[in-house]
Motif scaffolding. Structure first.
Motif, PDB file in Angstrom:
ATOM      1  N   ALA A  51      71.313  71.412  66.733  1.00  0.00           N
ATOM      2  CA  ALA A  51      72.402  70.442  66.891  1.00  0.00           C
ATOM      3  C   ALA A  51      71.865  69.091  67.361  1.00  0.00           C
ATOM      4  CB  ALA A  51      73.428  70.975  67.882  1.00  0.00           C
ATOM      5  N   ILE A  52      70.912  69.113  68.274  1.00  0.00           N
ATOM      6  CA  ILE A  52      70.333  67.861  68.774  1.00  0.00           C
ATOM      7  C   ILE A  52      69.581  67.137  67.664  1.00  0.00           C
ATOM      8  CG2 ILE A  52      68.574  66.935  70.342  1.00  0.00           C
ATOM      9  CD1 ILE A  52      69.530  69.057  72.382  1.00  0.00           C
ATOM     10  N   LEU A  53      68.839  67.881  66.847  1.00  0.00           N
ATOM     11  CA  LEU A  53      68.143  67.260  65.717  1.00  0.00           C
ATOM     12  C   LEU A  53      69.123  66.639  64.729  1.00  0.00           C
ATOM     13  CD1 LEU A  53      65.159  69.597  64.787  1.00  0.00           C
ATOM     14  CD2 LEU A  53      65.063  67.222  65.485  1.00  0.00           C
ATOM     15  N   SER A  54      70.245  67.279  64.516  1.00  0.00           N
ATOM     16  CA  SER A  54      71.256  66.724  63.608  1.00  0.00           C
ATOM     17  C   SER A  54      71.840  65.425  64.159  1.00  0.00           C
ATOM     18  CB  SER A  54      72.381  67.733  63.379  1.00  0.00           C
ATOM     19  OG  SER A  54      71.927  68.845  62.693  1.00  0.00           O
ATOM     20  N   VAL A  55      72.121  65.402  65.450  1.00  0.00           N
ATOM     21  CA  VAL A  55      72.687  64.195  66.058  1.00  0.00           C
ATOM     22  C   VAL A  55      71.658  63.065  66.074  1.00  0.00           C
ATOM     23  CG1 VAL A  55      73.590  63.242  68.218  1.00  0.00           C
ATOM     24  CG2 VAL A  55      74.390  65.452  67.408  1.00  0.00           C
ATOM     25  N   ILE A  56      70.404  63.381  66.375  1.00  0.00           N
ATOM     26  CA  ILE A  56      69.356  62.361  66.340  1.00  0.00           C
ATOM     27  C   ILE A  56      69.205  61.818  64.931  1.00  0.00           C
ATOM     28  CG2 ILE A  56      66.864  62.010  66.561  1.00  0.00           C
ATOM     29  CD1 ILE A  56      66.934  63.914  68.952  1.00  0.00           C
ATOM     30  N   MET A  69      62.868  63.494  57.104  1.00  0.00           N
ATOM     31  CA  MET A  69      61.899  64.390  57.739  1.00  0.00           C
ATOM     32  C   MET A  69      62.561  65.224  58.845  1.00  0.00           C
ATOM     33  SD  MET A  69      59.532  64.659  60.616  1.00  0.00           S
ATOM     34  CE  MET A  69      59.972  63.130  61.317  1.00  0.00           C
ATOM     35  N   LEU A  70      63.451  64.613  59.617  1.00  0.00           N
ATOM     36  CA  LEU A  70      64.176  65.353  60.651  1.00  0.00           C
ATOM     37  C   LEU A  70      65.102  66.399  60.035  1.00  0.00           C
ATOM     38  CD1 LEU A  70      65.114  62.589  63.248  1.00  0.00           C
ATOM     39  CD2 LEU A  70      63.502  64.463  63.548  1.00  0.00           C
ATOM     40  N   GLY A  71      65.676  66.087  58.886  1.00  0.00           N
ATOM     41  CA  GLY A  71      66.500  67.059  58.181  1.00  0.00           C
ATOM     42  C   GLY A  71      65.692  68.266  57.727  1.00  0.00           C
ATOM     43  N   ARG A  72      64.499  68.008  57.205  1.00  0.00           N
ATOM     44  CA  ARG A  72      63.622  69.118  56.801  1.00  0.00           C
ATOM     45  C   ARG A  72      63.203  69.955  58.002  1.00  0.00           C
ATOM     46  NH1 ARG A  72      59.342  66.870  52.339  1.00  0.00           N
ATOM     47  NH2 ARG A  72      60.796  66.851  50.597  1.00  0.00           N
ATOM     48  N   LEU A  73      62.872  69.297  59.096  1.00  0.00           N
ATOM     49  CA  LEU A  73      62.486  70.007  60.317  1.00  0.00           C
ATOM     50  C   LEU A  73      63.641  70.865  60.822  1.00  0.00           C
ATOM     51  CD1 LEU A  73      60.205  70.301  62.442  1.00  0.00           C
ATOM     52  CD2 LEU A  73      61.298  68.440  63.674  1.00  0.00           C
ATOM     53  N   ASN A  74      64.845  70.358  60.706  1.00  0.00           N
ATOM     54  CA  ASN A  74      66.030  71.093  61.131  1.00  0.00           C
ATOM     55  C   ASN A  74      66.272  72.303  60.228  1.00  0.00           C
ATOM     56  OD1 ASN A  74      68.351  71.761  62.480  1.00  0.00           O
ATOM     57  ND2 ASN A  74      69.304  69.770  62.215  1.00  0.00           N
ATOM     58  N   ILE A  75      66.024  72.156  58.933  1.00  0.00           N
ATOM     59  CA  ILE A  75      66.155  73.292  58.019  1.00  0.00           C
ATOM     60  C   ILE A  75      65.150  74.372  58.379  1.00  0.00           C
ATOM     61  CG2 ILE A  75      65.797  74.014  55.620  1.00  0.00           C
ATOM     62  CD1 ILE A  75      67.081  71.352  54.774  1.00  0.00           C
ATOM     63  N   ILE A  76      63.925  73.972  58.697  1.00  0.00           N
ATOM     64  CA  ILE A  76      62.897  74.949  59.106  1.00  0.00           C
ATOM     65  C   ILE A  76      63.312  75.653  60.386  1.00  0.00           C
ATOM     66  CG2 ILE A  76      60.521  75.158  59.950  1.00  0.00           C
ATOM     67  CD1 ILE A  76      59.806  72.925  57.931  1.00  0.00           C
ATOM     68  N   ILE A 110      75.032  78.486  56.863  1.00  0.00           N
ATOM     69  CA  ILE A 110      76.003  77.409  56.620  1.00  0.00           C
ATOM     70  C   ILE A 110      75.413  76.069  57.045  1.00  0.00           C
ATOM     71  CG2 ILE A 110      78.315  76.569  57.189  1.00  0.00           C
ATOM     72  CD1 ILE A 110      79.049  79.541  57.699  1.00  0.00           C
ATOM     73  N   SER A 111      74.702  76.070  58.162  1.00  0.00           N
ATOM     74  CA  SER A 111      74.060  74.851  58.637  1.00  0.00           C
ATOM     75  C   SER A 111      72.973  74.386  57.661  1.00  0.00           C
ATOM     76  CB  SER A 111      73.470  75.086  60.024  1.00  0.00           C
ATOM     77  OG  SER A 111      72.890  73.918  60.527  1.00  0.00           O
ATOM     78  N   ILE A 112      72.218  75.323  57.095  1.00  0.00           N
ATOM     79  CA  ILE A 112      71.172  74.975  56.120  1.00  0.00           C
ATOM     80  C   ILE A 112      71.789  74.322  54.892  1.00  0.00           C
ATOM     81  CG2 ILE A 112      69.510  75.987  54.500  1.00  0.00           C
ATOM     82  CD1 ILE A 112      68.772  77.965  56.749  1.00  0.00           C
TER      83      ILE A 112
END
Length: 136
Positions: A51-56, A69-76, A110-112
């Motif tokens: 959630a924090i990565l999504s908000v950032i 890049m943050l989106g990819r990191l969040n998917i991982i 769902i988040s992915i």
């Protein structure tokens, strides 16, 4: 610009990762004990980290490459969380600890999906900016 569609997708992923983990349970044990993500510190940290990565990522709208890049990191991170859930449900033999799986185990999937849609929109914006730069 915060009015782009990827902001909606990233905000949806953040709400799923931070808000719905307190609503939906992960599983129910054989003793009818309902287990939520807040009961396990590792699951809670991974959900809140997502959630924090999504908000950032929402507020990195000026730097689309970093946002992508943050989106990819969040998917991982969500795949790691999903891996922990699969390991938890498959490593227990029979019905010893997990009796019923809850809908909370599907929240990373769902988040992915929302994060992949956001990354697709970010990539589309980046391609649009590159095409306009070629015309100058």
């Amino acid at each position: 610009m915060l009015q782009r569609i990827q902001t909606i997708y990233l905000l949806s992923a953040a709400v799923i990762s931070a808000g719905l983990i307190f609503v939906f349970n992960l599983w129910v044990t054989e003793n009818d004990i309902v287990v939520y993500a807040k009961d396990n510190l590792l699951y809670l940290a991974l959900f809140l980290g997502s959630a924090i990565l999504s908000v950032i990522s929402i507020f990195m709208f000026k730097n689309r490459k970093t946002q992508f890049m943050l989106g990819r990191l969040n998917i991982i991170l969500n795949f790691i969380l999903l891996g922990f859930f699969v390991y938890q449900s498959l490593s227990i033999s029979g019905e010893t600890a997990v009796s019923k799986k809850g809908i909370g185990m599907l929240l990373p999937i769902i988040s992915i999906v929302f994060l992949a849609l956001a990354n697709k929109a970010i990539k589309k914006d980046e391609d649009l900016v590159k095409s306009v730069d070629r015309l100058r």
